[in-house]
Write a protein that holds these residues in place. Structure first.
Motif, PDB file in Angstrom:
ATOM      1  N   VAL A 171       0.845  -1.203   0.000  1.00 24.23           N
ATOM      2  CA  VAL A 171       0.000   0.000   0.000  1.00 24.23           C
ATOM      3  C   VAL A 171       0.878   1.249   0.000  1.00 24.23           C
ATOM      4  CG1 VAL A 171      -1.580   1.397   1.411  1.00 24.23           C
ATOM      5  CG2 VAL A 171      -2.059  -1.020   1.044  1.00 24.23           C
ATOM      6  N   LYS A 172       1.870   1.297   0.868  1.00 22.40           N
ATOM      7  CA  LYS A 172       2.772   2.453   0.944  1.00 22.40           C
ATOM      8  C   LYS A 172       3.507   2.661  -0.379  1.00 22.40           C
ATOM      9  CE  LYS A 172       5.268   2.859   4.700  1.00 22.40           C
ATOM     10  NZ  LYS A 172       6.158   2.479   5.821  1.00 22.40           N
ATOM     11  N   GLU A 173       3.967   1.565  -0.968  1.00 25.28           N
ATOM     12  CA  GLU A 173       4.694   1.653  -2.240  1.00 25.28           C
ATOM     13  C   GLU A 173       3.779   2.136  -3.369  1.00 25.28           C
ATOM     14  OE1 GLU A 173       6.741  -1.507  -5.312  1.00 25.28           O
ATOM     15  OE2 GLU A 173       7.149  -1.769  -3.159  1.00 25.28           O
ATOM     16  N   THR A 174       2.554   1.623  -3.387  1.00 29.09           N
ATOM     17  CA  THR A 174       1.612   1.995  -4.445  1.00 29.09           C
ATOM     18  C   THR A 174       1.195   3.455  -4.331  1.00 29.09           C
ATOM     19  OG1 THR A 174       0.773  -0.284  -4.470  1.00 29.09           O
ATOM     20  CG2 THR A 174      -0.570   1.380  -5.563  1.00 29.09           C
ATOM     21  N   VAL A 175       1.006   3.939  -3.115  1.00 32.73           N
ATOM     22  CA  VAL A 175       0.661   5.353  -2.897  1.00 32.73           C
ATOM     23  C   VAL A 175       1.714   6.252  -3.533  1.00 32.73           C
ATOM     24  CG1 VAL A 175       0.511   7.161  -1.126  1.00 32.73           C
ATOM     25  CG2 VAL A 175      -0.757   5.027  -0.834  1.00 32.73           C
ATOM     26  N   GLU A 176       2.976   5.897  -3.364  1.00 34.90           N
ATOM     27  CA  GLU A 176       4.065   6.690  -3.921  1.00 34.90           C
ATOM     28  C   GLU A 176       4.170   6.516  -5.439  1.00 34.90           C
ATOM     29  OE1 GLU A 176       6.045   8.917  -2.740  1.00 34.90           O
ATOM     30  OE2 GLU A 176       5.505   8.799  -0.620  1.00 34.90           O
ATOM     31  N   ASP A 177       4.172   5.271  -5.887  1.00 34.80           N
ATOM     32  CA  ASP A 177       4.450   4.988  -7.304  1.00 34.80           C
ATOM     33  C   ASP A 177       3.326   5.419  -8.242  1.00 34.80           C
ATOM     34  OD1 ASP A 177       6.810   3.933  -6.450  1.00 34.80           O
ATOM     35  OD2 ASP A 177       6.245   1.836  -6.730  1.00 34.80           O
ATOM     36  N   HIS A 178       2.082   5.404  -7.753  1.00 30.46           N
ATOM     37  CA  HIS A 178       0.935   5.696  -8.623  1.00 30.46           C
ATOM     38  C   HIS A 178       0.243   7.011  -8.266  1.00 30.46           C
ATOM     39  CE1 HIS A 178       1.000   1.798 -10.724  1.00 30.46           C
ATOM     40  NE2 HIS A 178       1.422   1.318  -9.569  1.00 30.46           N
ATOM     41  N   ASN A 179       0.940   7.842  -7.487  1.00 30.81           N
ATOM     42  CA  ASN A 179       0.411   9.183  -7.215  1.00 30.81           C
ATOM     43  C   ASN A 179      -1.008   9.125  -6.640  1.00 30.81           C
ATOM     44  OD1 ASN A 179       0.806  11.941  -7.166  1.00 30.81           O
ATOM     45  ND2 ASN A 179       0.148  12.259  -9.287  1.00 30.81           N
ATOM     46  N   ILE A 180      -1.212   8.272  -5.651  1.00 27.05           N
ATOM     47  CA  ILE A 180      -2.547   8.013  -5.101  1.00 27.05           C
ATOM     48  C   ILE A 180      -3.065   9.210  -4.307  1.00 27.05           C
ATOM     49  CG2 ILE A 180      -3.876   6.535  -3.544  1.00 27.05           C
ATOM     50  CD1 ILE A 180      -3.043   5.187  -6.186  1.00 27.05           C
ATOM     51  N   ASP A 181      -4.317   9.584  -4.555  1.00 32.03           N
ATOM     52  CA  ASP A 181      -4.964  10.692  -3.846  1.00 32.03           C
ATOM     53  C   ASP A 181      -5.737  10.226  -2.621  1.00 32.03           C
ATOM     54  OD1 ASP A 181      -4.518  13.053  -5.734  1.00 32.03           O
ATOM     55  OD2 ASP A 181      -5.358  11.568  -7.089  1.00 32.03           O
ATOM     56  N   LEU A 182      -6.200   8.984  -2.642  1.00 30.18           N
ATOM     57  CA  LEU A 182      -7.028   8.478  -1.546  1.00 30.18           C
ATOM     58  C   LEU A 182      -6.955   6.956  -1.511  1.00 30.18           C
ATOM     59  CD1 LEU A 182      -9.266   9.125   0.648  1.00 30.18           C
ATOM     60  CD2 LEU A 182     -10.942   8.676  -1.172  1.00 30.18           C
ATOM     61  N   VAL A 183      -6.825   6.405  -0.307  1.00 27.78           N
ATOM     62  CA  VAL A 183      -6.909   4.957  -0.105  1.00 27.78           C
ATOM     63  C   VAL A 183      -8.280   4.656   0.492  1.00 27.78           C
ATOM     64  CG1 VAL A 183      -5.951   2.926   1.060  1.00 27.78           C
ATOM     65  CG2 VAL A 183      -4.423   4.777   0.333  1.00 27.78           C
TER      66      VAL A 183
END
Length: 306
Positions: free
Chosen positions: A106-118
């Protein structure tokens, strides 16, 4: 405060349960009028042989392949279910099947895919064991420091969030960047914001609290908002639950920082917060502090401009 109309990136972890499906359905309805990419994440870790003396061989390989295939197949089934239930042309979907631990991915994906909201589903009580929001949800909230997390209760049916409660004790100064997710929700749904302050005993605000309240009023000047001071009923979580029910609140927002309501609730004895986790969606916003951008998009834009 200016908001962009850029495409949003929403991350939704799923374990293929009905609880996770409800979170997916809620997120899709919440953003039905916005251009979004939904990243559906499933992590897997193949079963490890119980005997440390067992030789590695085809059985171990099959175990890993089986877990991977189960993950990939499950994500494909989720996509089919989305398209057969609630599908909007302004939405796109990507799947991530990862041999990893959930929180790390989750932490990696937030960074790599420019996530705005989980967006994550929350589990209710199971037998005699009461689970506050589900252990994975709590771990995600504690681990993700640069992106809001929206926790959707197990059986909550989507309701347009035109009544949003923001819980605070006014002891901390909030920046506009930290409040941005609440502004965006309020603007998107023409919502009323109800600032709720839970007090163990009703008393006048300190000078610091009054200053922070005045700043909040300035921030929310262009949004319909009200301030509510309520007496604590047994616990903070129970008080917020009753408040939300009486005012028909559709979304509860909190900032997560040391000594915040969020921290107090996670430390309350389980018996005190038993009903809280099954009520309404909870938007948890990470602590950002002065001068820090509120999203990965803003941080990257600043680094480019530099």
């Amino acid at each position: 405060m200016i908001f962009t109309n850029e495409m949003k990136n929403i991350l939704i972890p799923t374990d293929f349960s009905e609880n996770a499906w409800n979170a997916i359905r809620y997120a899709i309805e919440l953003y039905k009028n916005e251009e979004c990419t939904f990243h559906l994440l499933n992590t897997y870790t193949p079963a490890i042989a119980s005997s440390r003396f067992m030789a590695s061989g085809s059985s171990t390989v099959m175990s890993g392949d089986g877990a991977r295939l189960h993950s990939e197949r499950g994500l494909k089934e989720v996509l089919l279910r989305i398209k057969s239930n609630s599908y909007y042309k302004n939405h796109s979907f990507k799947t991530i099947s990862s041999f990893s631990l959930l929180i790390d991915q989750v932490k990696e994906t937030v960074e790599d895919h420019n996530i705005d909201l989980v967006v994550t589903g929350t589990k209710g009580a199971s037998g005699l064991e009461e689970v506050f929001m589900g252990s994975n949800t709590v771990r995600i909230i504690k681990a993700v420091k640069n992106c809001p997390v929206l926790a959707v209760p197990e059986h909550f049916e989507f309701a347009t969030p035109n009544e949003i409660a923001f819980a605070t004790d006014f002891n901390r100064f909030f920046t506009q960047s930290e409040l941005r997710p609440i502004f965006e929700m309020a603007n998107a749904f023409a919502a009323t914001i109800r600032i709720v302050h839970v007090q163990y005993e009703i008393k006048a605000l300190t000078e610091l609290q009054q200053f922070n309240l005045n700043m909040l009023r300035k921030y929310f000047a262009d949004v319909e908002h009200y301030v509510h001071t309520v007496s604590e009923l047994n616990s903070v979580s129970k008080t917020l639950e009753v408040f939300a029910k009486e005012l028909d609140i559709h979304l509860l927002a909190m900032l997560n920082f040391q000594h915040s309501y969020m921290e107090k609730i996670t430390r309350e004895p389980v018996i005190k917060r038993v009903a809280f986790h099954t009520q309404i969606p909870l938007l948890v916003i990470p602590e950002l502090g002065m001068g820090k951008p509120s999203t990965n998009k803003e941080r990257r834009a600043m680094s480019v401009s530099d």
